[in-house]
Design an enzyme around this catalytic site. Structure first.
Site, PDB file in Angstrom:
ATOM      1  N   ASP A  53      -5.809  11.780 -38.096  1.00  0.00           N
ATOM      2  CA  ASP A  53      -6.838  12.803 -38.272  1.00  0.00           C
ATOM      3  C   ASP A  53      -7.168  12.937 -39.759  1.00  0.00           C
ATOM      4  O   ASP A  53      -6.286  12.916 -40.611  1.00  0.00           O
ATOM      5  CB  ASP A  53      -6.335  14.148 -37.722  1.00  0.00           C
ATOM      6  CG  ASP A  53      -7.466  15.128 -37.486  1.00  0.00           C
ATOM      7  OD1 ASP A  53      -7.693  15.501 -36.326  1.00  0.00           O
ATOM      8  OD2 ASP A  53      -8.139  15.531 -38.469  1.00  0.00           O
ATOM      9  N   THR A  61     -19.216  13.308 -23.951  1.00  0.00           N
ATOM     10  CA  THR A  61     -19.684  14.654 -23.608  1.00  0.00           C
ATOM     11  C   THR A  61     -20.855  14.630 -22.637  1.00  0.00           C
ATOM     12  O   THR A  61     -21.625  13.654 -22.598  1.00  0.00           O
ATOM     13  CB  THR A  61     -20.109  15.382 -24.905  1.00  0.00           C
ATOM     14  OG1 THR A  61     -20.840  16.553 -24.558  1.00  0.00           O
ATOM     15  CG2 THR A  61     -21.007  14.522 -25.785  1.00  0.00           C
ATOM     16  N   ASP A  62     -21.013  15.721 -21.908  1.00  0.00           N
ATOM     17  CA  ASP A  62     -22.168  15.851 -21.002  1.00  0.00           C
ATOM     18  C   ASP A  62     -23.489  15.852 -21.778  1.00  0.00           C
ATOM     19  O   ASP A  62     -24.547  15.564 -21.206  1.00  0.00           O
ATOM     20  CB  ASP A  62     -22.048  17.127 -20.134  1.00  0.00           C
ATOM     21  CG  ASP A  62     -21.925  18.428 -20.906  1.00  0.00           C
ATOM     22  OD1 ASP A  62     -21.913  18.398 -22.154  1.00  0.00           O
ATOM     23  OD2 ASP A  62     -21.850  19.490 -20.249  1.00  0.00           O
ATOM     24  N   GLU A  63     -23.416  16.177 -23.079  1.00  0.00           N
ATOM     25  CA  GLU A  63     -24.656  16.321 -23.854  1.00  0.00           C
ATOM     26  C   GLU A  63     -25.418  15.000 -23.994  1.00  0.00           C
ATOM     27  O   GLU A  63     -26.602  15.010 -24.311  1.00  0.00           O
ATOM     28  CB  GLU A  63     -24.362  16.896 -25.246  1.00  0.00           C
ATOM     29  CG  GLU A  63     -23.724  18.250 -25.152  1.00  0.00           C
ATOM     30  CD  GLU A  63     -23.878  19.120 -26.386  1.00  0.00           C
ATOM     31  OE1 GLU A  63     -24.686  18.802 -27.262  1.00  0.00           O
ATOM     32  OE2 GLU A  63     -23.165  20.127 -26.454  1.00  0.00           O
ATOM     33  N   TYR A  94     -26.181  15.411 -32.947  1.00  0.00           N
ATOM     34  CA  TYR A  94     -24.812  15.289 -32.420  1.00  0.00           C
ATOM     35  C   TYR A  94     -24.795  14.449 -31.144  1.00  0.00           C
ATOM     36  O   TYR A  94     -24.063  13.465 -31.037  1.00  0.00           O
ATOM     37  CB  TYR A  94     -24.215  16.677 -32.141  1.00  0.00           C
ATOM     38  CG  TYR A  94     -23.003  16.632 -31.237  1.00  0.00           C
ATOM     39  CD1 TYR A  94     -21.780  16.119 -31.686  1.00  0.00           C
ATOM     40  CD2 TYR A  94     -23.069  17.069 -29.899  1.00  0.00           C
ATOM     41  CE1 TYR A  94     -20.672  16.048 -30.852  1.00  0.00           C
ATOM     42  CE2 TYR A  94     -21.967  16.993 -29.057  1.00  0.00           C
ATOM     43  CZ  TYR A  94     -20.774  16.487 -29.539  1.00  0.00           C
ATOM     44  OH  TYR A  94     -19.671  16.413 -28.703  1.00  0.00           O
ATOM     45  N   LYS A 130     -23.128  10.747 -30.236  1.00  0.00           N
ATOM     46  CA  LYS A 130     -22.126  10.523 -29.181  1.00  0.00           C
ATOM     47  C   LYS A 130     -22.638   9.477 -28.178  1.00  0.00           C
ATOM     48  O   LYS A 130     -21.884   8.637 -27.700  1.00  0.00           O
ATOM     49  CB  LYS A 130     -21.792  11.831 -28.464  1.00  0.00           C
ATOM     50  CG  LYS A 130     -21.040  12.856 -29.297  1.00  0.00           C
ATOM     51  CD  LYS A 130     -19.653  12.412 -29.716  1.00  0.00           C
ATOM     52  CE  LYS A 130     -18.663  12.338 -28.570  1.00  0.00           C
ATOM     53  NZ  LYS A 130     -17.284  12.038 -29.040  1.00  0.00           N
ATOM     54  N   ASN A 161     -18.645  21.784 -21.451  1.00  0.00           N
ATOM     55  CA  ASN A 161     -18.165  22.672 -22.520  1.00  0.00           C
ATOM     56  C   ASN A 161     -16.741  23.163 -22.285  1.00  0.00           C
ATOM     57  O   ASN A 161     -16.461  23.795 -21.276  1.00  0.00           O
ATOM     58  CB  ASN A 161     -19.065  23.905 -22.637  1.00  0.00           C
ATOM     59  CG  ASN A 161     -20.387  23.594 -23.269  1.00  0.00           C
ATOM     60  OD1 ASN A 161     -21.150  22.792 -22.737  1.00  0.00           O
ATOM     61  ND2 ASN A 161     -20.678  24.221 -24.397  1.00  0.00           N
ATOM     62  N   ASP A 221     -33.994  30.655 -31.898  1.00  0.00           N
ATOM     63  CA  ASP A 221     -33.370  29.641 -31.052  1.00  0.00           C
ATOM     64  C   ASP A 221     -32.929  28.412 -31.860  1.00  0.00           C
ATOM     65  O   ASP A 221     -33.451  28.152 -32.949  1.00  0.00           O
ATOM     66  CB  ASP A 221     -34.365  29.203 -29.960  1.00  0.00           C
ATOM     67  CG  ASP A 221     -33.652  28.727 -28.701  1.00  0.00           C
ATOM     68  OD1 ASP A 221     -32.402  28.650 -28.717  1.00  0.00           O
ATOM     69  OD2 ASP A 221     -34.338  28.455 -27.700  1.00  0.00           O
TER      70      ASP A 221
END
Ligand code: NAD
Ligand code: TDX
Length: 341
Positions: A38, A130-132, A155, A159, A184, A277
């Site tokens: 890390d 990720t689902d994103e 982002y 990914k 999430n 937003d």
């Protein structure tokens, strides 16, 4: 038969999900060495691993996954049987403020690991995604593993790029890769820039709770331990070359979540503050986890009620952990992100 993995490289193990994974994995598998690589960015925190740092099967190295020479030395020293790549820049809002580091770590870093894995060989390369990457849903339907990739933020674009590299290295070089895409996460040790800890910590301090847009965006929340168990299942039982969706099955509107947290902490809803937003803000995420449930027998074990209660309790009881974070460099980010919003 269970794969015989002896040395596993866990990147990003000092972050939120990585530290929870290390704790859970060391409890479950007593004959495996975990090597945590890390960089300790703002999001990496060794205090999240205090309880495991003296475990003889746990080893920490500070380093950068984009540093090819360093990564090669580590592979040469340990001859890893598996890599689980958690290391990433993970916050959407930061990717809007400055995307470069997202490309460096999430894309170039992943490639550096893939190249080392190719050179030294291994049994499994698990990319934590990720689902994103799937983009945004309308009011109905869920993401499946065959949903088109359509990222909407720097982002998620980074990914998605990493996922495509992982696929390319599997197809071309026969690298034994697998990809998990999760919704999430929430739970202990999550950095307070993310929605749930931010809401809890602001409420505890009687500070405003910033709600982006109309607050009606939906996220599918999963308790972090359930995600970690899914990763363990995919590592040992998953098929090479496959993608596995992981979801909590808990769709909640942001405004509902914020009100629920205020209510559980006995705070007034007058703390809610609607703010400008997020650009490109995805409206709704929902995961179809049928594949991992049917093929690998995984299921989330925590109900939302149980998970959120445990999480709130953890932040209440671990004020020292988050006070240290919010009193440091994080203050500058908070001002930049929210002061004029
Ligand atoms: P996090 O930001 O809490 O932790 C990331 C960790 O990676 C930190 O410890 C950081 O120091 C380390 N890191 C960053 N750049 C590095 C580099 N160049 N070299 C080595 N280490 C580096 O993130 P998280 O929430 O724990 O997410 C972990 C992974 O799971 C990420 O890949 C993220 O995309 C993915 N994911 C997160 C969620 C979520 O809800 N948090 C959901 C699905 C997938
Ligand atoms: O102050 C806020 N106010 C607000 O309304 C923040 C920080 C967020 N939000 C909203 C934006 C989202 O609709 O809350 C929702 C959740 O926001 P984040 O916690 O930033 O998560 P999200 O953008 O959904 O991304 C997360 O899930 C997928 C993780 O950060 C990613 O790493 C993961 O890949």
């Amino acid at each position: 038969m269970l794969l015989n993995l002896k040395n596993i490289l866990v990147t990003g193990g000092a972050g939120f999900i990585g530290s929870n994974f290390i704790r859970l994995f060391l409890e479950k598998h007593r004959d495996v060495d975990l090597i945590n690589l890390d960089k300790l960015t703002y999001a990496g925190n060794l205090e999240s691993l205090r309880d495991v740092e003296s475990d003889p099967h746990y080893h920490f190295y500070r380093g950068d996954i984009t540093d090819a020479a360093f990564v090669r030395r580590l592979f040469n020293e340990w001859h890893f049987d598996a890599v689980i790549n958690f290391a990433a820049e993970s916050h959407v809002d930061r990717s809007i403020l400055g995307p470069q580091v997202f490309i460096d770590t999430n894309v170039r870093g992943t490639m550096t690991l893939l190249e080392a894995a190719r050179e030294f060989g291994l049994e499994r390369f698990l990319q934590v995604s990720t689902d994103e990457v799937y983009g945004s849903l309308g009011p109905a339907g869920k993401f499946t593993e065959t949903t088109h990739i359509s990222p909407n933020s720097p982002y998620s674009a980074s990914k998605a790029s990493a996922d495509l590299l992982v696929r390319g290295w599997e197809k071309t070089f026969n690298l034994p890769t697998m990809i998990t895409r999760c919704s999430n996460n929430y739970g202990p040790y999550q950095f307070p820039e993310k929605f749930i800890p931010l809401m809890v910590i602001n409420a505890l301090q009687n500070k405003e709770l910033p709600i982006y847009g109309d607050g009606l965006n939906v996220r599918d929340w999963i308790y972090v331990e359930d995600h970690c168990e899914a990763i363990d299942d995919v590592l040992y039982k998953g098929k090479i070359g496959e993608v596995y969706n992981i979801g909590g099955g808990n769709e909640v509107q942001n405004i509902h979540m914020a009100k629920l947290i205020l209510n559980k902490l006995g705070k007034t809803e007058s703390l809610l503050k609607y703010v400008k937003d997020r650009p490109g803000h995805d409206r709704r995420y929902a995961m179809d986890s049928t594949k991992i449930e049917v093929e690998l027998g995984w299921k989330p074990r925590h109900s939302f009620e149980q998970g959120i209660n445990e999480t709130i309790k953890w932040y209440v009881e671990n004020e020292k952990w988050w006070r240290r974070i919010i009193s440091g460099e994080y203050q500058n980010y908070y001002k930049l992100q929210y002061e004029e919003r």
